[in-house]
Design an enzyme around this catalytic site. Structure first.
Site, mmCIF file in Angstrom:
data_model
loop_
_atom_site.group_PDB
_atom_site.id
_atom_site.type_symbol
_atom_site.label_atom_id
_atom_site.label_comp_id
_atom_site.label_asym_id
_atom_site.label_seq_id
_atom_site.Cartn_x
_atom_site.Cartn_y
_atom_site.Cartn_z
ATOM 1 N N ASN A 1 -7.972 -6.589 -5.528
ATOM 2 C CA ASN A 1 -8.315 -5.181 -5.761
ATOM 3 C C ASN A 1 -9.801 -5.010 -6.060
ATOM 4 O O ASN A 1 -10.416 -4.022 -5.642
ATOM 5 C CB ASN A 1 -7.454 -4.603 -6.883
ATOM 6 C CG ASN A 1 -6.110 -4.132 -6.348
ATOM 7 O OD1 ASN A 1 -5.849 -4.228 -5.149
ATOM 8 N ND2 ASN A 1 -5.262 -3.620 -7.218
ATOM 9 N N ARG B 1 0.867 -1.189 0.000
ATOM 10 C CA ARG B 1 0.000 0.000 0.000
ATOM 11 C C ARG B 1 0.893 1.225 0.000
ATOM 12 O O ARG B 1 1.800 1.318 0.844
ATOM 13 C CB ARG B 1 -0.857 0.021 1.278
ATOM 14 C CG ARG B 1 -1.796 -1.159 1.430
ATOM 15 C CD ARG B 1 -2.219 -1.304 2.883
ATOM 16 N NE ARG B 1 -1.068 -1.489 3.760
ATOM 17 C CZ ARG B 1 -1.071 -1.310 5.084
ATOM 18 N NH1 ARG B 1 -2.179 -0.934 5.695
ATOM 19 N NH2 ARG B 1 0.021 -1.507 5.812
ATOM 20 N N CYS C 1 -3.956 2.394 -8.943
ATOM 21 C CA CYS C 1 -4.243 0.953 -8.984
ATOM 22 C C CYS C 1 -5.727 0.610 -9.102
ATOM 23 O O CYS C 1 -6.162 0.155 -10.148
ATOM 24 C CB CYS C 1 -3.625 0.257 -7.772
ATOM 25 S SG CYS C 1 -1.829 0.205 -7.858
HETATM 26 P P1 NAD Z 1 5.053 3.892 -11.838
HETATM 27 O O1 NAD Z 1 4.484 4.557 -13.028
HETATM 28 O O2 NAD Z 1 5.322 4.685 -10.602
HETATM 29 O O3 NAD Z 1 6.414 3.180 -12.231
HETATM 30 C C1 NAD Z 1 6.635 2.481 -13.420
HETATM 31 C C2 NAD Z 1 8.096 2.704 -13.815
HETATM 32 O O4 NAD Z 1 8.415 1.849 -14.916
HETATM 33 C C3 NAD Z 1 8.394 4.126 -14.268
HETATM 34 O O5 NAD Z 1 9.446 4.660 -13.488
HETATM 35 C C4 NAD Z 1 8.792 3.959 -15.737
HETATM 36 O O6 NAD Z 1 9.753 4.895 -16.163
HETATM 37 C C5 NAD Z 1 9.334 2.552 -15.732
HETATM 38 N N1 NAD Z 1 9.402 1.917 -17.062
HETATM 39 C C6 NAD Z 1 8.496 1.957 -18.058
HETATM 40 N N2 NAD Z 1 8.929 1.239 -19.110
HETATM 41 C C7 NAD Z 1 10.141 0.719 -18.759
HETATM 42 C C8 NAD Z 1 11.070 -0.135 -19.411
HETATM 43 N N3 NAD Z 1 10.840 -0.606 -20.631
HETATM 44 N N4 NAD Z 1 12.203 -0.467 -18.756
HETATM 45 C C9 NAD Z 1 12.448 0.009 -17.518
HETATM 46 N N5 NAD Z 1 11.589 0.812 -16.851
HETATM 47 C C10 NAD Z 1 10.451 1.157 -17.452
HETATM 48 O O7 NAD Z 1 4.057 2.685 -11.508
HETATM 49 P P2 NAD Z 1 3.911 1.877 -10.129
HETATM 50 O O8 NAD Z 1 2.888 2.524 -9.261
HETATM 51 O O9 NAD Z 1 5.262 1.610 -9.580
HETATM 52 O O10 NAD Z 1 3.261 0.532 -10.651
HETATM 53 C C11 NAD Z 1 4.016 -0.434 -11.345
HETATM 54 C C12 NAD Z 1 3.191 -1.702 -11.416
HETATM 55 O O11 NAD Z 1 2.975 -2.212 -10.103
HETATM 56 C C13 NAD Z 1 1.795 -1.528 -12.011
HETATM 57 O O12 NAD Z 1 1.454 -2.680 -12.716
HETATM 58 C C14 NAD Z 1 0.925 -1.401 -10.785
HETATM 59 O O13 NAD Z 1 -0.413 -1.762 -11.038
HETATM 60 C C15 NAD Z 1 1.599 -2.386 -9.857
HETATM 61 N N6 NAD Z 1 1.382 -2.134 -8.434
HETATM 62 C C16 NAD Z 1 1.540 -0.868 -7.939
HETATM 63 C C17 NAD Z 1 1.328 -0.651 -6.590
HETATM 64 C C18 NAD Z 1 1.402 0.745 -6.025
HETATM 65 O O14 NAD Z 1 0.965 0.929 -4.886
HETATM 66 N N7 NAD Z 1 1.936 1.720 -6.742
HETATM 67 C C19 NAD Z 1 0.986 -1.716 -5.745
HETATM 68 C C20 NAD Z 1 0.893 -2.999 -6.277
HETATM 69 C C21 NAD Z 1 1.091 -3.191 -7.638
#
Ligand code: NAD
Length: 437
Positions: A212, A151, A264
Site C-alpha cells: 500500500n 480492490r 485503506c
Molecule cells: P469494514 O468497516 O467494512 O468492516 C469491518 C467489519 O468488522 C464491520 O462490519 C464491523 O461491524 C465488524 N466488526 C467489528 N468488530 C467486530 C467484532 N468484534 N466481531 C465481529 N465483527 C466485528 O472494513 P473493511 O473495509 O472490510 O476492512 C476490514 C479490514 O480489511 C481492515 O483491516 C482493512 O484495512 C483490510 N482490508 C480492506 C480492504 C478493502 O478493500 N476494504 C482490502 C484489503 C484489506
C-alpha cells in the site's frame, strides 16, 4: 472445510461468500445486526459488483450462513479475522480494539488444531501478539497472517482469482502444518496458478503495509509531477504516458488527479509510519509523510482551481460534484477526496450538489450539510461549474454537447483527467484538468 469469517464488511462479506463459492461451509459473523440481517437475506449491505448474485448463488447451496453469535465459530477449522483496523481518533496509529475484541471473543470456541487466520491490515507484531493470546487459551491452535489485496470494485474476482497468496506462519516454513490447511482452503485458485509465498508473521504483515505504501507513493509521485507541470505549462498525462512506456516504471497507478482516499491507503500509510516510530525505524518512512502531504494538497488545489474556473470567487456559485465514492464501482466514501473537496467548497460559500450512482446514502450520512441529487441531469441543472471527481463510466462518457443546454456556464474541472479535453473545448466548454493546461 468448515470456515468462520469474523467481520463481514467490505472485506469479510466478500471473503465469506467467495469461500462458500470455493466449496467450503462458511459462517459469517459480525457484531452489526443490520449487516447480518441483510446478508442473511442474500442482500449486500454495500455496493460491490457481483456480490448480490454471488450471495444468492451460494446461499441457495446451504453452504453460507450469517450470525451475530460468535459461538457459531465453534467447529470451524479455519477462522478468518476480517474486522476493521481504522485510524485511531487524533492519532496516526491503527485502532486495534476490533481485532483484539474479535480474537478474544473467539478464544472459548477454539479447538486443538484450529487456525486463526488474520486478513485485516495490521501493524507488524500483531500476529505474534495474537499468537500468545491464542496459545494461552488453546495451546494447539495456530495464528497465521494472510493479508488481503482485493480492490473494492473488483473484490469478488480478486478474491476468487487472487494475484498472489501470502501465508505468514510462526516458523516461516513450508513444513508448518497450517500451510497444508490453507493450501486446501485455496485449492481452486492455487490450481489455477495463483502464486503463493510462505513466510513468517512479520514479513506477511509488512507485505501489505509495503504494497500500500508503494501504491500511495506512485500516485503521489505523479501528483507531484502534476504540480510541476502546472507551474511550467507541461502536460502530466503525456508525461505519464512517456515515462510509463519504460516497463521498469509502468503506466499503472500513474494517473494524476485529486489523489487517493478510501478506507485503506490513507490510514495504512499513517499506521505504518506510527508503527515504524514505535520500532525506532521512523526515519525509514519519513518519505510517507511527504506522500501524504502531496496527496492532501491535491484537494486544496482543486478548490483553488474551481475558484479560478468560477472567475475568482466561490460565493453563491452553483457547483455540481460528479462522484462521491472514493473510487468508481463502489459506494465506499471513507476518506473520499471527492466529498472532502465538496465540503471545502461548501464551506467557502459555494452551493454544492453532489451526485453519484451508488454512494449518496453513505455520503449523506457523513456530510449531511451537502445537497445530494441522484439524477445526474437534475444535479447539473443550472450549474456554474461541473467537477468530475470520481471516474464512474457514466461520467467518463458524458456528451459535452448534450449537457450544454442544462448548465448555467459551460465549465468543467476534470479531477481525474479522464475526459477528452479537445472534444469538450470544441463543444464550447472551458475545460481544466489537473497537471495540464
Ligand atoms: P469494514 O468497516 O467494512 O468492516 C469491518 C467489519 O468488522 C464491520 O462490519 C464491523 O461491524 C465488524 N466488526 C467489528 N468488530 C467486530 C467484532 N468484534 N466481531 C465481529 N465483527 C466485528 O472494513 P473493511 O473495509 O472490510 O476492512 C476490514 C479490514 O480489511 C481492515 O483491516 C482493512 O484495512 C483490510 N482490508 C480492506 C480492504 C478493502 O478493500 N476494504 C482490502 C484489503 C484489506
Amino acid at each position: 472445510m468448515r470456515i468462520s469469517v469474523i467481520g463481514c464488511g467490505y472485506l469479510g462479506a466478500v471473503h465469506a461468500a467467495c469461500m462458500a463459492k470455493l466449496g467450503h461451509d462458511v459462517v459469517g459473523i459480525d457484531v452489526d445486526e443490520v449487516k447480518i440481517s441483510e446478508l442473511s437475506s442474500a442482500r449486500a449491505p454495500f455496493f460491490e459488483p457481483g456480490l448480490v448474485e454471488l450471495l444468492q448463488e451460494v446461499q441457495a447451496t446451504g453452504r453460507l450462513a450469517f450470525t451475530t453469535d460468535i459461538s457459531a465459530a465453534a467447529g470451524s477449522l479455519v477462522h478468518f479475522i476480517c474486522v476493521g483496523t481504522p485510524q485511531k481518533k487524533g492519532e496516526n496509529g491503527a485502532d486495534m480494539t476490533y481485532v483484539d475484541a474479535a480474537a478474544t471473543a473467539l478464544l472459548p470456541h477454539l479447538a486443538p488444531g484450529d487456525l486463526v487466520v488474520g486478513k485485516s491490515t495490521v501493524p507488524v507484531g500483531t500476529a505474534a501478539r495474537l499468537a500468545q493470546l491464542v496459545k494461552s487459551s488453546e495451546p494447539a491452535a495456530e495464528v497465521v497472517w494472510n493479508p488481503e489485496f482485493l480492490r473494492e470494485g473488483h473484490a469478488v474476482s480478486d478474491t476468487l482469482h487472487p494475484d498472489r497468496l501470502v501465508f505468514g506462519v510462526s516458523n516461516g516454513s513450508e513444513d508448518h502444518p497450517a500451510v497444508a490447511i490453507l493450501d486446501e482452503v485455496y485449492e481452486a485458485p492455487l490450481a489455477a496458478g495463483a502464486p503463493r509465498l510462505v513466510t513468517d508473521h512479520p514479513t506477511a504483515e509488512l507485505v501489505k503495509a509495503a504494497a500500500n505504501s508503494f501504491l500511495a507513493t506512485k500516485i503521489s509521485f505523479i501528483n507531484a509531477m502534476a504540480e510541476v507541470c502546472e507551474a511550467s505549462g507541461a502536460d502530466v498525462t503525456q508525461l505519464a504516458d512517456a515515462i510509463g512506456m519504460d516497463d521498469r516504471i509502468g503506466r499503472k497507478f500513474l494517473h494524476a488527479g485529486i489523489g487517493f482516499g478510501g478506507g485503506c491507503l490513507p490510514k495504512d500509510i499513517r499506521a505504518f509510519m506510527a508503527r515504524a516510530g514505535e520500532l525506532g525505524a521512523d526515519q525509514a518512512l519519513t518519505f510517507l509523510r511527504e506522500v501524504d502531504a502531496i496527496n492532501m494538497r491535491r484537494r486544496t488545489r482543486v478548490v483553488e482551481l474551481t475558484r479560478e474556473l468560477c472567475g475568482g470567487t466561490l460565493l453563491g456559485k452553483r457547483i455540481t460534484v460528479l462522484g462521491a465514492a472514493f473510487k468508481p464501482d463502489s459506494d465506499d466514501v471513507r476518506d473520499s477526496p471527492a466529498l472532502s473537496i465538496a465540503a471545502q467548497l461548501q464551506l467557502q460559500g459555494a452551493v454544492v450538489t453532489v451526485t453519484d450512482p451508488k454512494a449518496l446514502e453513505n455520503a449523506a450520512k457523513r456530510f449531511p450539510e451537502l445537497q445530494f441529487e441522484p439524477d445526474m441531469h437534475d444535479a447539473i441543472s443550472r450549474a456554474d461549474a461541473l467537477l468530475l471527481l470520481t471516474e464512474w463510466e457514466k461520467y467518463r462518457t458524458m456528451d459535452p454537447y448534450a449537457l450544454l443546454s442544462r448548465v448555467e456556464s459551460a465549465r468543467i474541472l476534470d479531477g481525474r483527467n479522464v475526459l477528452d479535453a479537445e472534444k469538450w473545448r470544441a463543444a464550447g466548454w472551458t475545460y481544466r484538468g489537473l497537471g495540464r493546461v
